[in-house]
Design an enzyme around this catalytic site. Structure first.
Site, short mmCIF file in Angstrom:
data_model
loop_
_atom_site.label_atom_id
_atom_site.label_comp_id
_atom_site.label_asym_id
_atom_site.label_seq_id
_atom_site.Cartn_x
_atom_site.Cartn_y
_atom_site.Cartn_z
N GLN C 197 0.87 -1.17 0.00
CA GLN C 197 0.00 0.00 0.00
C GLN C 197 0.91 1.21 0.00
O GLN C 197 1.36 1.68 1.04
CB GLN C 197 -0.93 -0.05 1.22
CG GLN C 197 -1.76 -1.33 1.28
CD GLN C 197 -2.84 -1.42 0.21
OE1 GLN C 197 -3.60 -0.48 0.00
NE2 GLN C 197 -2.89 -2.55 -0.51
N ARG C 217 -4.46 4.30 4.09
CA ARG C 217 -3.69 4.90 3.01
C ARG C 217 -4.04 4.20 1.69
O ARG C 217 -4.51 3.05 1.68
CB ARG C 217 -2.20 4.81 3.28
CG ARG C 217 -1.67 3.42 3.38
CD ARG C 217 -0.30 3.36 4.09
NE ARG C 217 0.65 4.30 3.60
CZ ARG C 217 1.14 5.34 4.31
NH1 ARG C 217 0.77 5.52 5.57
NH2 ARG C 217 1.99 6.18 3.78
N ALA C 238 -11.82 3.12 3.74
CA ALA C 238 -10.84 2.19 3.15
C ALA C 238 -9.93 2.91 2.15
O ALA C 238 -10.10 4.09 1.86
CB ALA C 238 -11.58 1.05 2.48
N HIS C 239 -9.00 2.15 1.60
CA HIS C 239 -8.00 2.75 0.71
C HIS C 239 -8.62 3.30 -0.56
O HIS C 239 -9.55 2.74 -1.12
CB HIS C 239 -6.87 1.79 0.37
CG HIS C 239 -7.26 0.44 -0.13
ND1 HIS C 239 -6.34 -0.50 -0.48
CD2 HIS C 239 -8.47 -0.13 -0.34
CE1 HIS C 239 -6.95 -1.58 -0.89
NE2 HIS C 239 -8.24 -1.39 -0.82
N ASN C 240 -8.08 4.44 -0.99
CA ASN C 240 -8.45 5.08 -2.24
C ASN C 240 -9.86 5.66 -2.26
O ASN C 240 -10.33 6.10 -3.32
CB ASN C 240 -8.27 4.12 -3.43
CG ASN C 240 -6.81 3.87 -3.71
OD1 ASN C 240 -6.22 2.96 -3.13
ND2 ASN C 240 -6.21 4.68 -4.54
#
Lengths: 343, 343, 343
Positions: C197, C217, C238-240
């Protein structure tokens, strides 16, 4: 990096762009900002190319279409993107061995070779930290707890007394391993008497545990997390739960006491599992599902109460047509009352 | 412990086993590992005996059946098991009074006799910690906060400014008492203006609060948690919520602002309660229920939106038969169209 | 404060009470305790006046009714109450600039003018903390992270490596910004390989983030939180994920990877959003809703799976009448069988 350097890195061909352009980062077509490079691999996303803010886009050698931004033609845009992402990322952090002087290590704790213990960590008597393991700032390792080799605990993690982690366990910030199980006996006056939680938590090898996760210690024996299990943020695992190998749990899942989860199970986000049920190997539990009874191996369940996903979808479809069904019943009733025949 | 010592401890009779066998721990029939002892009390679990990995099993004096492992016959297997579990557990941890030199205690804080303040704790000006209370590593006690007598705060707990805990309050790792309530006024431009959260949190006596729980301070006045309340991990209690005595909340429950919960209430895991509703004394809210309006005393509600549990079950059963109902309506329609009569 | 001082403060007229009475706090009619002052502005709450434990109540000048407690007549009880609440609150805490000697600041970190860094904080190499920002006890700021001006981080907050916060960002205790996204590729043997990540988290200006929130991240690029966003406790991002300006999220919301949320969106408590969906500007998602597909701007969705709220309510109403519908079908069937006609 200059765009030219990136083209060289991935062995691509530049089209319609200036190789001296500065590229600062990477992003998907939808998320990339000016100064970033993106990629187009799946033709399903062709339409995103016209809207992207990316300064350059990796495409397949034979991709056939127009673009307002620089294109870099490569054999495998997906792979090239991953390589470029690594090249553009800040260097991976390293944690040189050593014990920060502000860490408080009990003289009866054992730290193996090459551990890195960050500022303000606390390691209590009888605890052991394995080779090359890293404890970032402010971690707490309780009495007699055992951390395996090559583990990484991010900031503010608690591993409470007598809990055991295998090797290569990564735990993110604020997670708590070994808090007391939630067990009380009712007293006659309506108050609750605490049942001592005398067990521990045993975590296998190659496990990753997300930020602010909570895993309770067993009443007796151990709450067990199998090898290779991956747990996302804010998940709750109650006392005496048993989790098989390679099971994954999305964020905010909650598992009640003594439930047994097989291997290779997938639990969707916010799913809740009742206590004392069994989830068979390879089962899939949908997001937000409420599992009230055991689930057979390799079965996909969803909804509340959780049932086989196909049936849940069927009932959902029937529910959607319920207003229509009611009208049809009304029509039958009125036809019946009037004695009318459709003839 | 040797198996012989265990037999002596519980006044039992050993059958089919070697009294010199080492026993390391305890576990249920389903969870026990070799080297552990288990018990069989309820004949419902007879079938688990043949599969257990336990090295020895406690059974009733008159239990009549075969086993592959050592049996210890006792009057009350349940009770004997609890006694053995305690004997085999690591000694309970003690927290000798004293203030770790790395703790940062404001000169205007008051620590009563015999408190134990662990490494890296912070106690701000005007705060008070009562007699014999224990603060484990890295706890934060804000300005003017008051911790009663005989409390125990595990690692990384925050009790923010002016919040008040009664006596014998236990809080597990990472819980936050007194974070700001979530209150904003809309501005004309779509942005939000923070409403100052001027109140506090007041926690009664004999309360237990799980790991990573969050309890917000009131806008004005106090968010109140009654005596004897037990709160499991990852629960959210919003500003100005009032909770009566001896109420229990399972993990991941969420309670919105200003909701009033009676005494002896039970909230199931992941249940969510809307703001400004009242939950009567002795009510039970099922796991994952979504409570959108007030609940009468001693009522059991479940589902979304939450309704009386019996009715929720009834509707669920009707929903399950909806595909059948639709077929029956189709049959009526086709009979009607054809003018056919069943006779 | 004496009741007389309070009357003077709000320019009111005292009726039926002793101006020398001590008033210690404020509370709503339902929550106030003896020694506290309350207010009655909306006649809807008239009935609460007779049960209140408050020692005094603010009412409108022309309010016409009886009361067992002291009344203070004022022009605007709501406003007077807010003023008194501030006057009775403990003084707002101030955080004088300075770096506590127990904080561990890497020599390669940059602290701007007038920052306040509390005890046991850790600021890693390359990190930057902007002007007048406050880090309370035990915060962790990772390598290369950037905190803007006038930020406030409560105790035990983690801002991990390379994450960026804008100006005036407030984060409550235990929140984690920049934990690894939850991403793995399946291996043939059933185990999971971690996908690095490599991205970060970018938080805009004027954002408030609740206690024990987790924001992952990005895999590449950034998880982005827009300006003016307000996030309640225990939320998972969550990511993105991309969140537009001025969006608000109630407690325990969970947002899956790569989902894009517009501006001015409101997410109700415990709502869950699937990955890769889009929520349009100004949309409202009901509490506990399970959003499985994209939501149009300014649409109100609820239920599981989430659908337009009006339709969800309609289906709910139909479901409630399903037992009746079934009886009606039974009646039709039996009429049909008997060949009976209603006439």
């Amino acid at each position: 990096m200059k765009l030219g350097e990136i083209v060289a890195l991935c062995g691509g061909v530049l089209e319609g762009g200036d190789s001296s352009l500065d590229i600062y980062g990477v992003g998907s077509l939808a998320e990339a900002q000016p100064g970033e490079i993106s990629f187009l691999s799946n033709p399903r996303y062709n339409h995103q190319l016209s809207d992207t803010l990316a300064s350059a886009v990796l495409v397949k050698k034979d991709w056939d279409g127009a673009s307002h931004c620089a294109l870099v033609r490569v054999d495998d845009p997906n792979r090239a993107f991953a390589d470029i992402a690594v090249a553009l990322s800040p260097p991976a952090l390293t944690y040189p061995p050593g014990i920060h002087p502000s860490a408080v290590i009990d003289p009866d704790a054992v730290l193996d070779d090459d551990v890195c213990v960050g500022p303000h960590c606390v390691v209590e008597a009888g605890a052991r930290v394995g080779k090359r393991s890293v404890l970032l700032a402010g971690c707490y390792v309780g009495h007699g707890a055992r951390i395996g080799d090559d583990c990484r605990l991010h900031a503010h993690v608690s591993v409470r007394a007598y809990c055991v982690l295998g090797d290569r366990v990564w735990i993110h910030d604020g997670a708590v391993i070994g808090s007391d199980g939630f067990g009380y006996s009712p007293r006659k006056d309506g108050s609750w008497e605490k049942i001592p939680q005398l067990g521990t938590v045993t975590v296998g090898d190659d496990v990753e545990i997300g930020a602010n996760v909570t895993i309770d210690r067993a009443r007796f024996g151990s709450t067990r997390i199998g090898d290779g299990v991956k747990i996302d943020n804010l998940v709750q695992v109650a006392h005496n739960v048993q989790v098989g190998h390679h099971t994954v749990m999305a964020a905010q899942v909650g598992i009640s006491g003594s439930t047994r989860i097989g291997s290779g199970v997938q639990l969707g986000g916010q799913a809740g599992l009742a206590g004392h049920v069994q989830i068979g190997d390879g089962a899939v539990v949908g997001a937000q599902a409420g599992v009230t009874k055991s689930v057979s191996p390799r079965t996909f369940v969803s909804g509340y109460p959780a049932m086989e996903h196909k049936r849940a979808m069927l009932l959902q479809a029937h529910l959607g047509k319920l207003p229509d069904l009611r009208k049809r019943v009304q029509a039958l009733e009125s036809q019946h009352r009037s004695g009318e025949s459709p003839a």
